[in-house]
Scaffold this motif. Sequence first.
Motif, PDB file in Angstrom:
ATOM      1  N   ARG A  97       0.717  -1.132   0.038  1.00 56.19           N
ATOM      2  CA  ARG A  97       0.026   0.057  -0.015  1.00 56.19           C
ATOM      3  C   ARG A  97       0.924   1.208   0.086  1.00 56.19           C
ATOM      4  NH1 ARG A  97      -4.885  -2.231   4.190  1.00 56.19           N
ATOM      5  NH2 ARG A  97      -5.909  -3.415   2.699  1.00 56.19           N
ATOM      6  N   GLY A  98       1.633   1.155  -0.883  1.00 54.86           N
ATOM      7  CA  GLY A  98       2.674   2.438  -1.253  1.00 54.86           C
ATOM      8  C   GLY A  98       4.060   2.664   0.030  1.00 54.86           C
ATOM      9  N   LEU A  99       3.847   1.724   0.783  1.00 51.60           N
ATOM     10  CA  LEU A  99       5.249   1.950   1.722  1.00 51.60           C
ATOM     11  C   LEU A  99       6.004   0.616   1.480  1.00 51.60           C
ATOM     12  CD1 LEU A  99       3.474   2.851   4.958  1.00 51.60           C
ATOM     13  CD2 LEU A  99       4.960   4.233   3.337  1.00 51.60           C
ATOM     14  N   ALA A 100       7.435   0.590   1.333  1.00 53.11           N
ATOM     15  CA  ALA A 100       8.164  -0.306   1.023  1.00 53.11           C
ATOM     16  C   ALA A 100       9.744  -0.381   1.675  1.00 53.11           C
ATOM     17  CB  ALA A 100       8.689  -0.190  -0.604  1.00 53.11           C
ATOM     18  N   ASP A 101      10.395  -1.502   1.456  1.00 52.10           N
ATOM     19  CA  ASP A 101      11.756  -1.432   2.003  1.00 52.10           C
ATOM     20  C   ASP A 101      11.960  -1.519   3.417  1.00 52.10           C
ATOM     21  OD1 ASP A 101      14.485  -1.936   1.407  1.00 52.10           O
ATOM     22  OD2 ASP A 101      14.831   0.011   0.942  1.00 52.10           O
ATOM     23  N   ASN A 102      12.665  -0.535   3.834  1.00 52.57           N
ATOM     24  CA  ASN A 102      12.785  -0.340   5.340  1.00 52.57           C
ATOM     25  C   ASN A 102      11.597   0.117   6.316  1.00 52.57           C
ATOM     26  OD1 ASN A 102      15.869  -0.729   5.362  1.00 52.57           O
ATOM     27  ND2 ASN A 102      15.940   1.432   4.606  1.00 52.57           N
ATOM     28  N   ARG A 103      10.530   0.602   5.329  1.00 57.14           N
ATOM     29  CA  ARG A 103       9.295   0.841   6.080  1.00 57.14           C
ATOM     30  C   ARG A 103       8.238  -0.640   6.607  1.00 57.14           C
ATOM     31  NH1 ARG A 103       9.612   5.492   2.530  1.00 57.14           N
ATOM     32  NH2 ARG A 103       9.777   7.275   3.912  1.00 57.14           N
ATOM     33  N   LEU A 104       8.919  -1.593   6.054  1.00 52.80           N
ATOM     34  CA  LEU A 104       8.258  -2.862   6.229  1.00 52.80           C
ATOM     35  C   LEU A 104       9.298  -3.735   7.209  1.00 52.80           C
ATOM     36  CD1 LEU A 104       7.133  -3.805   2.708  1.00 52.80           C
ATOM     37  CD2 LEU A 104       5.798  -2.526   4.653  1.00 52.80           C
ATOM     38  N   ARG A 105       8.653  -4.420   7.993  1.00 57.45           N
ATOM     39  CA  ARG A 105       9.572  -5.332   8.867  1.00 57.45           C
ATOM     40  C   ARG A 105       9.391  -6.851   8.178  1.00 57.45           C
ATOM     41  NH1 ARG A 105       9.498  -7.236  15.240  1.00 57.45           N
ATOM     42  NH2 ARG A 105      11.763  -8.317  14.888  1.00 57.45           N
ATOM     43  N   ILE A 106      10.682  -7.351   7.499  1.00 56.06           N
ATOM     44  CA  ILE A 106      10.602  -8.479   6.656  1.00 56.06           C
ATOM     45  C   ILE A 106      11.608  -9.607   7.689  1.00 56.06           C
ATOM     46  CG2 ILE A 106      11.596  -9.629   4.861  1.00 56.06           C
ATOM     47  CD1 ILE A 106      11.198  -7.002   3.321  1.00 56.06           C
ATOM     48  N   LEU A 107      10.746 -10.662   7.898  1.00 53.08           N
ATOM     49  CA  LEU A 107      11.444 -11.621   8.757  1.00 53.08           C
ATOM     50  C   LEU A 107      11.387 -12.852   7.931  1.00 53.08           C
ATOM     51  CD1 LEU A 107       9.033 -11.496  12.006  1.00 53.08           C
ATOM     52  CD2 LEU A 107      11.533 -10.707  11.909  1.00 53.08           C
ATOM     53  N   VAL A 108      12.574 -13.478   7.719  1.00 60.32           N
ATOM     54  CA  VAL A 108      13.076 -14.644   7.122  1.00 60.32           C
ATOM     55  C   VAL A 108      13.236 -15.793   7.986  1.00 60.32           C
ATOM     56  CG1 VAL A 108      14.437 -15.892   5.374  1.00 60.32           C
ATOM     57  CG2 VAL A 108      13.780 -13.405   5.360  1.00 60.32           C
ATOM     58  N   ASP A 109      12.616 -16.851   8.280  1.00 56.86           N
ATOM     59  CA  ASP A 109      12.885 -17.780   9.061  1.00 56.86           C
ATOM     60  C   ASP A 109      12.935 -17.214  10.726  1.00 56.86           C
ATOM     61  OD1 ASP A 109      12.326 -20.018   7.472  1.00 56.86           O
ATOM     62  OD2 ASP A 109      14.532 -19.901   6.997  1.00 56.86           O
ATOM     63  N   GLY A 110      12.174 -16.172  10.813  1.00 54.69           N
ATOM     64  CA  GLY A 110      11.925 -15.487  12.343  1.00 54.69           C
ATOM     65  C   GLY A 110      13.101 -14.665  12.495  1.00 54.69           C
TER      66      GLY A 110
END
Length: 770
Positions: A97-110
Amino acid sequence: MHTDHDSARSARAWLALAATCSSLTTAWAQTPAQASLPTLPEVRVHANKTMGDPHSVGQHRLAPTAGGHSDTARQLSALPGVSTYGAGGLSSLPVIRGLADNRLRILVDGVDAMASCPNHMNAPLSYTDPAQVDAITVYRSVAPVSTGGDAIGGSIQVDAAPLAFAPAGTKLLTQGQLGLSLRSHGSRAAHAEATYATEHLHISAGSALARADNQRAGGEFKATTVTGRAGHELARDEIGSTAYFSRNHLLNLGWQDGPHRLEARLKRQDMPYQLYPNQRMDLLDNQMSRLALRYIGEMTWGQLEARLHHETVNHDMDFGPDKRYWYGSGSPPTGSGGPMAVNGTPCAPVGTATCANGMPMLTRSRTTGARLQASVPWAAVGTVRTGTEAQWFRLDDWWPPSGSAMAPGTFENIDDGRRDRIGVYAELEAQPSRTWTVLAGMRADQIRMQADAVQGYNPAGMGNQARDAALFNARDRQRTDRHLGLSLLARHQHSAQVDLDIGLARQTRSPSLYEAYPWSTWSMAALMNNVVGDGNGYIGNPDLKPETAHSLSTTLDWHTADRRHWLKISPYITVIRHYIDAEQWDSTANAPRTVRLRDQFTTLRYTNQSARLYGIDVSGETDLGRNALGAWSLAGQLSHARGTNRRTDDGLYQIMPLHGKLALTHRLGAWQGVIEGIGVAAKRRVSSVRNEVSTPGYALLNLRGSHQWKNVRVDAGVDNVFDRLYALPQGGAYVGQGTTMMATAASSPPWGTAVPGPGRSLHVSLTMRF
């Protein structure tokens, strides 16, 4: 030192959270175990298979095949309101919804994944091959506090398959899979994985390889074929710098004994190269190693989970084969392709060593993280989850000398950058009535950042290197930010046919190291600090304040009792205080430009402003019934988003225009086929401060099909059946070939060319399980 805008309010929040944790601790000792309540709304995506369960609120279904792509992030674009920024072939950046990259928290296998590159070439999801993914969970706009923190746009959780153990009474479990996929433009990928397990022990290992040549567009999109390298040209329909080669390996160990389980996951990535059509440099080596430990214990009072991980990244950049390597007035060494011309002027006679041999850029990072979470059933109330987590991030970014202008010293872009985060949270999941389920939480985080003194190539060098380094070194480079996060998600079952989801949140994010600390106003150096692919140069700002977002998201879910027909309408709005945007910068005056440059690449400095994003996502599906030819269904979705800088009334960068898709699905036994149409409106509202390029609308037709036998699956399809030429609205500026280090009218290609999408692409894949 920088703190939140209201220190007193932050202090009260910390005290309130401490009191909450104290009361919950008391409750643990006084309450027996109780079955946990239903999980609240999320979007759950299962890779390489039918995506999600349409019978669950907030979930969406993807078409039957992954399409032969090796980019994990691209799978998310099947969800309403989710798209991807164009980048390298394996490193798309997800946008919610228009927010990306560092503005999202991305967890890979926790594990919190972070990019360690001034161009974010090693994006978090680029470390995981799609074949190694079991499920992706997406929270749009509003995320529970247990999966949020230091993010304002939502969260994405990527998980490999749970470690398998032999059933009780069975001595041994062995299983595995092999896969191969081929795609147009020289794309090929393969993966293999094998598991050996007993009732108590698990051992598994796997590898995935992906390689591709440059893509071709659906027609000629540029006026030049030159690359700046003698004897090497690109056709006018060839999308320069889109090739890649990557190898991902994993080793998993597990041990379980009754209610206790211990896991160790070792992941290694070796990426020899990944070229970028919207960046002026290319990734020419990326080495990542990660060890993640996890303990899960079922106690008499509930569940305890502990995680610990450590990651190292060695990342190298320079000019790939489609971009000019030699710059300056000297002569390249014999065998390097001969003297190169700059603006039509050849290098000086042999013997003058003033040609710059590329521009090596090196990044090294170390990340250590820990997390402890307890889930406790609370009698007659619900389930309580409390936890604490910490992350310690170290980064060095330096550019060794090259040529006479970039010498004799080493340019220190970020020296000993540190970004440490510690947080605590508590949330309650409850079902106060038969028709209501709620999840309410609060969290507090502290972010500490610091960087050491820097230097340029040469104190007397061009671009005010001495001035800028002195100003940066003389200032206070430490900062501490304190965040308060609140979230409330609720589901109301109004009737057997209508459900309503509501999400409210206050979320905060501090700037990244690459937003705060790149210090040089020199155009060439600024061009190297660009995480959005718009062709411009960026200067950091140590005075940036944390972004604070207030979000409201709702979903009205109408469905028949048997769920054969359903429709979801999801409006949302997010208002962001201290939104990190940009302003054009006059490097000579070291001040904002008084007259904005237009229709050209420029230099910008990050600055706090204010923003508002709102939009609506619509999705639905209807069962068309069955006949002698099989079962038929029709699914569609439509998304519209609008982002505005409230201070300047400018458009926000890379907002996806109105777009939608319609898919007709046919099933007959083990066969499943899809005819999919995609439509995207013209992009006219752009970020004028960045001179973002507008793009025309387009429509595409895709065909996909799959057949499943007992242990074998075949997928095949054609994307962009009619070989349409179109520009990617979020693909950024095309700088994939030529003299990419010249951000002027002499650049090749010049400003104004958007990165095109690929032309007709055929793909086929085979997966065997044993």
